[in-house]
Write an enzyme that holds these catalytic residues in place. Structure first.
Site, PDB file in Angstrom:
ATOM      1  CG  MET A 112     -38.565  23.008  28.724  1.00  0.00           C
ATOM      2  SD  MET A 112     -40.127  22.175  29.237  1.00  0.00           S
ATOM      3  CE  MET A 112     -41.197  22.588  27.825  1.00  0.00           C
ATOM      4  CB  CYS A 113     -37.209  28.720  33.002  1.00  0.00           C
ATOM      5  SG  CYS A 113     -35.651  29.131  32.211  1.00  0.00           S
ATOM      6  CG  MET A 158     -32.183  29.888  31.238  1.00  0.00           C
ATOM      7  SD  MET A 158     -31.083  30.126  29.812  1.00  0.00           S
ATOM      8  CE  MET A 158     -32.104  31.078  28.699  1.00  0.00           C
ATOM      9  CG  ASP A 174     -40.063  50.012  21.820  1.00  0.00           C
ATOM     10  OD1 ASP A 174     -40.588  50.070  20.691  1.00  0.00           O
ATOM     11  OD2 ASP A 174     -40.639  50.383  22.856  1.00  0.00           O
TER      12      ASP A 174
END
Lengths: 160, 160, 160, 160, 160, 160
Positions: free
Chosen positions: C75-76, C113, C128
């Site tokens: 929803m950004c 965000m 990672d």
């Protein structure tokens, strides 16, 4: 004279059927050259040792671009790359950076475009990070160096 | 000797702050060259008129790649491009295709990388669609031709 | 008790209308923490100085992820980021890396965000690149630190 | 003391060669925790039953992010995931949501990063949809829970 | 008879120059229809209330696809959407779902393609989630409903 | 009455586990229809022969969209497509373009959604390139035509 293979009967572009090609280990190595002026070259060269490593960023860009190849080159098949690597050779005389990219997969189709895309994105990233100090940077000599695997066999570039 | 701008105080890569730069109309034109052999060149040339239009596919690839620039070049800002165009010049003597890409936006930062990425992706797509018939294709002379807008003013390439 | 804003009248998710919000300069800073064991921490620490710079790769990953935020968080709104930066603080006592990411834009909606996504992707990339030597790495304390711009005004995290 | 594996001889990042690793079924489960205040937690909890289902949106975000992992984490190999699932555990006492993500593939390399990326994106989406009503939300405890397949064998998290 | 606008002088595709168009608030509403059989329709209908909410997933897919429009439709300009919403109307008689998508931006060019892409992706996602139980699902009636803003003014669909 | 398969025990969406399904060659053919008015149809028809080839651009868009399917349709598995092709049938009487897309892979799950996504994106691109001269274009009849491979066997559409 063989014809172009990426077109269907209607003469329109197609992602050719590779379903029946053998799954073999395929490798490709490609290169690109970035010509800088002395000043810019020196800054990149130094960065490699100290602060502001342009080549480290370009390395990541090239590797990530290899994975994006089917999204950038329209008729490329999606490929599960098993290796991507990039190395540099610095020519202090000519203020030039030679990029060499290697790609590998086990699949039905070759990884040349992945190697070429990696080298190109790597070169463009060097350009981007140096463009504030030099505007006439030139990228050239993008071509395939070697290729192995698949029906068409091995290939070694015989250019100048 | 000005320093590299894409690094922060720690010497690490950064997407530089352009918040305070003026919003102006910015344009850039870049180029790339694809050298083919006579046979391949002829097939591409013919396709332009008849069936199998390599350049039409490369055109779409270049335009779409311009939009992907911030996703390919790590430190590039996302830019709302207002125009992307690509044109070709065919050199029958040299079996060579000259690509020229133009980009435009109204924003805080230039569109050189978008033009260069478009030209590169366009060249790589020509390579991809011809690689089955020629393996030693070479892409070269990727550089900026002109640029306008922004504080640093206009630029025109003065290379050879 | 105010309600959730990201839902329409039918109770379904929506990308809320920000058309009428004022365009202001907006900034956000977020953080994330990566806890390593002594051995792993030492290798990352050394790499920063010598070979194998894990944090340089994570830096690029974080900056690129900030740009991908509207593609990752449903929803950004798409935002033309004008700045993304990431810095690290190394805690030798606790073998812990603190990541701080800063984002900026001039627009109708905030960039929290984007900062949080940058910090998270940066932390995941450290994970990672170290997972082959340590399997119980932990990422934690992902939250907003500060935020400015927009109607709701400034914010400073007051957590522990 | 084993060294970091994601670097080539030049000390630069590389997507390591997994061509010769065995193709086995590989699974991974990872987790993330989202700490809300009582008010926010209640709204999310209720939404699960009535209108405005935050967790349904976060579920989709997490699953889609798992597929984007090689595009977010620079040195991750592209992987043909055969399964992605996410489940939630709600802790009413602590106003906390526990996210658990599971990924699976048949391939040469593990799917830990895919599970961790899914959990992180899921948590960030919950954050995004609640940030209008609470600004000090915290995401923590992102780590691997279990892993199976491949040469290195099974793994179970033994943290606190 | 006006000509096609998306082509340059050479007759090749181009992303047209919108730099000089006025920045206005632009909206568009588009629709799509998904025809199911009775059984499938019932399961989707029930899911809306109980478990397995197909429409919630399709909602997220449609909203995310709107943001991907310039990546899917080659000549579309990148647009900073300020709103995307999707609503459903259920026709129990005809076992049919009507999708309506609304998009909004403040920019130089319209948001019709974004609304149409949202509706299409939403419909395709319903198809995907139901295809295991019905194979002859049909998507139809994808068209624009209304549009406002820009030089060409408002538009209301006058079809059957 | 069989239930929906894309949901887990909690009733939330899931990318179903296909690890144990057999790897077979799978194909799918889907279609879409674009209804134009006489004027628009004529321009597209002519372009096919002369300048401004709308269908060539739509062809590329459809093929590239097939590769993006797992990024557009949330619960779709990433698939290594081995072929994507698109062909057109022009109905001069009805000013209508029929799109047919074919996809192929060797894998654990079908390629229907890839074919449907290709056809949809192709249709949307025709819409985009014609929308300046006609606003009530309609896309319809998007459905599967045939499918082969996998446990569920072959399928042929029996609609009107």
């Amino acid at each position: 004279m063989e014809g172009l293979t990426h077109f269907n009967k209607e003469g329109r572009a197609t992602m050719v059927d590779v379903s029946d090609k053998a799954i073999t280990t395929r490798t490709a190595t490609a290169c690109a050259t970035v010509k800088l002026n002395e000043n810019t070259y020196k800054l990149v060269r130094e960065g490699k040792m100290k602060k502001g490593d342009v080549l480290a960023v370009a390395q990541v860009a090239g590797i990530m671009a290899a994975k994006k190849t089917p999204d950038i080159i329209p008729m490329c098949h999606p490929i599960a790359l098993t290796k991507v690597d990039i190395s540099y050779e610095m020519d202090d005389e000519k203020s030039t950076i030679y990029i060499e990219s290697t790609t590998k997969c086990k699949g039905e189709t070759g990884v040349e475009m992945e190697a070429l895309t990696a080298a190109s994105a790597c070169a463009l990233t060097i350009y981007d990070m140096c463009k504030a100090i030099q505007r006439d940077i030139e990228i050239s000599d993008i071509h395939l160096l070697t290729k192995s695997g698949g029906k068409s066999g091995d290939y070694n570039y015989k250019g100048e």
